[in-house]
Design a protein around this motif. Structure first.
Motif, PDB file in Angstrom:
ATOM      1  N   HIS A 159       0.827  -1.210   0.000  1.00  0.00           N
ATOM      2  CA  HIS A 159       0.000   0.000   0.000  1.00  0.00           C
ATOM      3  C   HIS A 159       0.860   1.259   0.000  1.00  0.00           C
ATOM      4  O   HIS A 159       1.910   1.300   0.650  1.00  0.00           O
ATOM      5  CB  HIS A 159      -0.925   0.027   1.216  1.00  0.00           C
ATOM      6  CG  HIS A 159      -2.128  -0.848   1.078  1.00  0.00           C
ATOM      7  ND1 HIS A 159      -2.164  -2.136   1.563  1.00  0.00           N
ATOM      8  CD2 HIS A 159      -3.333  -0.615   0.484  1.00  0.00           C
ATOM      9  CE1 HIS A 159      -3.344  -2.673   1.287  1.00  0.00           C
ATOM     10  NE2 HIS A 159      -4.071  -1.774   0.634  1.00  0.00           N
ATOM     11  N   TRP A 160       0.356   2.270  -0.714  1.00  0.00           N
ATOM     12  CA  TRP A 160       0.986   3.577  -0.793  1.00  0.00           C
ATOM     13  C   TRP A 160      -0.009   4.668  -0.406  1.00  0.00           C
ATOM     14  O   TRP A 160      -1.190   4.591  -0.748  1.00  0.00           O
ATOM     15  CB  TRP A 160       1.464   3.868  -2.214  1.00  0.00           C
ATOM     16  CG  TRP A 160       2.564   3.004  -2.718  1.00  0.00           C
ATOM     17  CD1 TRP A 160       3.900   3.297  -2.728  1.00  0.00           C
ATOM     18  CD2 TRP A 160       2.443   1.719  -3.346  1.00  0.00           C
ATOM     19  NE1 TRP A 160       4.616   2.281  -3.309  1.00  0.00           N
ATOM     20  CE2 TRP A 160       3.744   1.286  -3.703  1.00  0.00           C
ATOM     21  CE3 TRP A 160       1.356   0.892  -3.652  1.00  0.00           C
ATOM     22  CZ2 TRP A 160       3.994   0.086  -4.343  1.00  0.00           C
ATOM     23  CZ3 TRP A 160       1.596  -0.323  -4.276  1.00  0.00           C
ATOM     24  CH2 TRP A 160       2.903  -0.719  -4.614  1.00  0.00           C
ATOM     25  N   ARG A 161       0.491   5.681   0.268  1.00  0.00           N
ATOM     26  CA  ARG A 161      -0.301   6.886   0.490  1.00  0.00           C
ATOM     27  C   ARG A 161      -0.470   7.635  -0.838  1.00  0.00           C
ATOM     28  O   ARG A 161       0.503   7.796  -1.582  1.00  0.00           O
ATOM     29  CB  ARG A 161       0.401   7.825   1.469  1.00  0.00           C
ATOM     30  CG  ARG A 161       0.494   7.317   2.895  1.00  0.00           C
ATOM     31  CD  ARG A 161       1.239   8.335   3.752  1.00  0.00           C
ATOM     32  NE  ARG A 161       1.327   7.921   5.138  1.00  0.00           N
ATOM     33  CZ  ARG A 161       0.425   8.224   6.067  1.00  0.00           C
ATOM     34  NH1 ARG A 161      -0.637   8.958   5.746  1.00  0.00           N
ATOM     35  NH2 ARG A 161       0.582   7.813   7.316  1.00  0.00           N
ATOM     36  N   GLU A 176     -10.338   7.899   3.821  1.00  0.00           N
ATOM     37  CA  GLU A 176      -9.019   8.389   4.214  1.00  0.00           C
ATOM     38  C   GLU A 176      -8.605   7.876   5.590  1.00  0.00           C
ATOM     39  O   GLU A 176      -9.441   7.653   6.458  1.00  0.00           O
ATOM     40  CB  GLU A 176      -9.015   9.922   4.232  1.00  0.00           C
ATOM     41  CG  GLU A 176      -9.249  10.543   2.870  1.00  0.00           C
ATOM     42  CD  GLU A 176      -9.175  12.047   2.907  1.00  0.00           C
ATOM     43  OE1 GLU A 176      -8.166  12.574   3.439  1.00  0.00           O
ATOM     44  OE2 GLU A 176     -10.114  12.701   2.427  1.00  0.00           O
ATOM     45  N   THR A 226      -5.051  10.960   4.367  1.00  0.00           N
ATOM     46  CA  THR A 226      -4.693  10.587   3.001  1.00  0.00           C
ATOM     47  C   THR A 226      -5.492   9.368   2.580  1.00  0.00           C
ATOM     48  O   THR A 226      -5.944   8.570   3.405  1.00  0.00           O
ATOM     49  CB  THR A 226      -3.182  10.294   2.901  1.00  0.00           C
ATOM     50  OG1 THR A 226      -2.829  10.063   1.534  1.00  0.00           O
ATOM     51  CG2 THR A 226      -2.791   9.077   3.707  1.00  0.00           C
ATOM     52  N   SER A 227      -5.670   9.207   1.287  1.00  0.00           N
ATOM     53  CA  SER A 227      -6.224   7.969   0.759  1.00  0.00           C
ATOM     54  C   SER A 227      -5.071   7.007   0.462  1.00  0.00           C
ATOM     55  O   SER A 227      -3.903   7.362   0.568  1.00  0.00           O
ATOM     56  CB  SER A 227      -7.052   8.237  -0.503  1.00  0.00           C
ATOM     57  OG  SER A 227      -6.257   8.861  -1.483  1.00  0.00           O
ATOM     58  N   TRP A 228      -5.420   5.782   0.080  1.00  0.00           N
ATOM     59  CA  TRP A 228      -4.418   4.736  -0.098  1.00  0.00           C
ATOM     60  C   TRP A 228      -4.730   3.937  -1.356  1.00  0.00           C
ATOM     61  O   TRP A 228      -5.904   3.713  -1.685  1.00  0.00           O
ATOM     62  CB  TRP A 228      -4.403   3.787   1.110  1.00  0.00           C
ATOM     63  CG  TRP A 228      -3.973   4.470   2.370  1.00  0.00           C
ATOM     64  CD1 TRP A 228      -4.705   5.355   3.133  1.00  0.00           C
ATOM     65  CD2 TRP A 228      -2.697   4.361   3.001  1.00  0.00           C
ATOM     66  NE1 TRP A 228      -3.964   5.791   4.202  1.00  0.00           N
ATOM     67  CE2 TRP A 228      -2.731   5.204   4.156  1.00  0.00           C
ATOM     68  CE3 TRP A 228      -1.547   3.630   2.736  1.00  0.00           C
ATOM     69  CZ2 TRP A 228      -1.652   5.325   5.011  1.00  0.00           C
ATOM     70  CZ3 TRP A 228      -0.465   3.751   3.586  1.00  0.00           C
ATOM     71  CH2 TRP A 228      -0.525   4.595   4.710  1.00  0.00           C
ATOM     72  N   GLY A 268      -3.767   0.167  -3.117  1.00  0.00           N
ATOM     73  CA  GLY A 268      -3.201  -1.138  -2.804  1.00  0.00           C
ATOM     74  C   GLY A 268      -2.891  -1.957  -4.044  1.00  0.00           C
ATOM     75  O   GLY A 268      -3.599  -1.882  -5.054  1.00  0.00           O
ATOM     76  N   LEU A 276      -4.105   1.086  11.113  1.00  0.00           N
ATOM     77  CA  LEU A 276      -3.887   1.195   9.672  1.00  0.00           C
ATOM     78  C   LEU A 276      -4.103  -0.150   8.990  1.00  0.00           C
ATOM     79  O   LEU A 276      -4.757  -0.227   7.947  1.00  0.00           O
ATOM     80  CB  LEU A 276      -2.485   1.722   9.376  1.00  0.00           C
ATOM     81  CG  LEU A 276      -2.106   1.755   7.886  1.00  0.00           C
ATOM     82  CD1 LEU A 276      -3.065   2.620   7.086  1.00  0.00           C
ATOM     83  CD2 LEU A 276      -0.662   2.236   7.712  1.00  0.00           C
ATOM     84  N   LEU A 314      -6.898  -0.987   6.026  1.00  0.00           N
ATOM     85  CA  LEU A 314      -6.533  -1.461   4.697  1.00  0.00           C
ATOM     86  C   LEU A 314      -7.074  -2.850   4.381  1.00  0.00           C
ATOM     87  O   LEU A 314      -7.250  -3.184   3.199  1.00  0.00           O
ATOM     88  CB  LEU A 314      -5.008  -1.476   4.560  1.00  0.00           C
ATOM     89  CG  LEU A 314      -4.304  -0.120   4.659  1.00  0.00           C
ATOM     90  CD1 LEU A 314      -2.797  -0.315   4.682  1.00  0.00           C
ATOM     91  CD2 LEU A 314      -4.717   0.804   3.524  1.00  0.00           C
ATOM     92  N   ASP A 364       4.298   2.224   1.615  1.00  0.00           N
ATOM     93  CA  ASP A 364       4.199   2.690   2.991  1.00  0.00           C
ATOM     94  C   ASP A 364       3.735   1.602   3.944  1.00  0.00           C
ATOM     95  O   ASP A 364       3.819   1.764   5.167  1.00  0.00           O
ATOM     96  CB  ASP A 364       3.232   3.875   3.073  1.00  0.00           C
ATOM     97  CG  ASP A 364       3.724   5.051   2.254  1.00  0.00           C
ATOM     98  OD1 ASP A 364       4.708   5.686   2.675  1.00  0.00           O
ATOM     99  OD2 ASP A 364       3.148   5.334   1.190  1.00  0.00           O
ATOM    100  N   SER A 365       3.235   0.494   3.416  1.00  0.00           N
ATOM    101  CA  SER A 365       2.812  -0.644   4.226  1.00  0.00           C
ATOM    102  C   SER A 365       3.009  -1.918   3.423  1.00  0.00           C
ATOM    103  O   SER A 365       2.663  -1.963   2.233  1.00  0.00           O
ATOM    104  CB  SER A 365       1.325  -0.503   4.620  1.00  0.00           C
ATOM    105  OG  SER A 365       0.846  -1.674   5.255  1.00  0.00           O
TER     106      SER A 365
END
Length: 257
Positions: A39-41, A59, A63-65, A67, A176, A180, A233-234
């Motif tokens: 996952h990315w911001r 959000e 921020t949104s994400w 995947g 988080l 997700l 980011d995750s």
């Protein structure tokens, strides 16, 4: 780390690690195994133009994400009914966003889904109206790492190759990770309206993971150029769950109705 704040004129349903009951009986069941979540911001204003009517970006921490989720489907069955041989067994890689509709319901929005069975792709596009793509795919273990590969056989021929190393460290009390992964519905556009489809499975047994390598074109092909060229980011991993889909497909309200 704070919980995501509601940005709507009305209540947004809470994140639930345990799925609420399905609205009616299940009609389809699948096993999802060897699941990797990258996952990315991404700023909400970047993803907003990609969303269907009557939905907005969901959000977390402002921020949104986006995947990139890769896994194996070893088994698909009708409920009640038989296991579907061959067409119900395939790897998948999807690009997804997180949405809230005008009724405050959280869901996943799939921008693309790669699958290796052409009949599965055609059936899913026709019945659930999600953007599956036919691809040549593989999942292989390389020591303590997992390698996922996909190359589209039609259209723009986008590809993806990711290698991850799952750890034995469990994920616990992580808002988080819940945001997700604890998603119990999907939004999908159909003839100018946004459909809402429910699903359920046991809570994800999540572990930490590290990204060994990533060479991905799918996120950019979905309309988000430059995202997958930076480190995620995750990074999470799960051995898998057993998922069930409801037959009820509920339309989100049409704008102005």
């Amino acid at each position: 780390m704070s919980r995501p704040a509601a940005a709507y004129c009305g209540a947004v349903e809470p994140i639930r690690r345990v799925a609420p009951p399905l609205p009616g009986r299940a009609v389809l069941a699948q096993d999802w195994v060897r699941v990797t979540f990258l996952h990315w911001r991404v700023p909400a204003h970047v993803v907003a133009p990609l969303l269907p009517p009557n939905t907005r970006p969901d959000e977390f921490d402002g921020t949104s994400w986006v995947g990139l989720v890769a896994f194996q489907v070893p088994r698909t069955s009708l409920v009640p009914g038989p296991v579907l041989p061959y067409v119900g067994e395939y790897p998948e890689i999807n690009v997804r966003l997180y949405t809230v509709d005008d009724e405050g319901r959280r869901a996943v929005l799939f921008l693309s889904l790669e699958a290796s069975r052409v009949l599965t792709v055609l059936t899913a596009r026709a019945t659930v109206h999600v953007p599956y793509q036919w691809a040549r795919m593989s999942i292989r273990r390389d020591g303590d790492a997992l390698a996922y590969r996909s190359a589209r056989l039609t259209g723009d021929r986008s590809s993806s190759h990711l290698v991850v190393r799952p750890s034995s460290e469990p994920v616990a009390d992580d808002p988080l990770a819940d945001f997700l992964t604890a998603r119990w519905a999907l939004h999908t556009p159909l003839w100018g309206r946004t459909r809402y489809v429910r699903m359920e499975h046991e809570p994800w047994p999540l572990r930490r993971a590290s990204l060994v390598s990533l060479d991905d074109e799918l996120v950019a092909a979905a309309g988000l150029a430059g995202v997958a060229t930076r480190p995620p980011d995750s990074v999470l991993y799960s051995p898998g769950v057993h998922a069930r889909f409801a037959g009820t497909v509920r339309p989100a309200a049409r704008a102005g109705s």
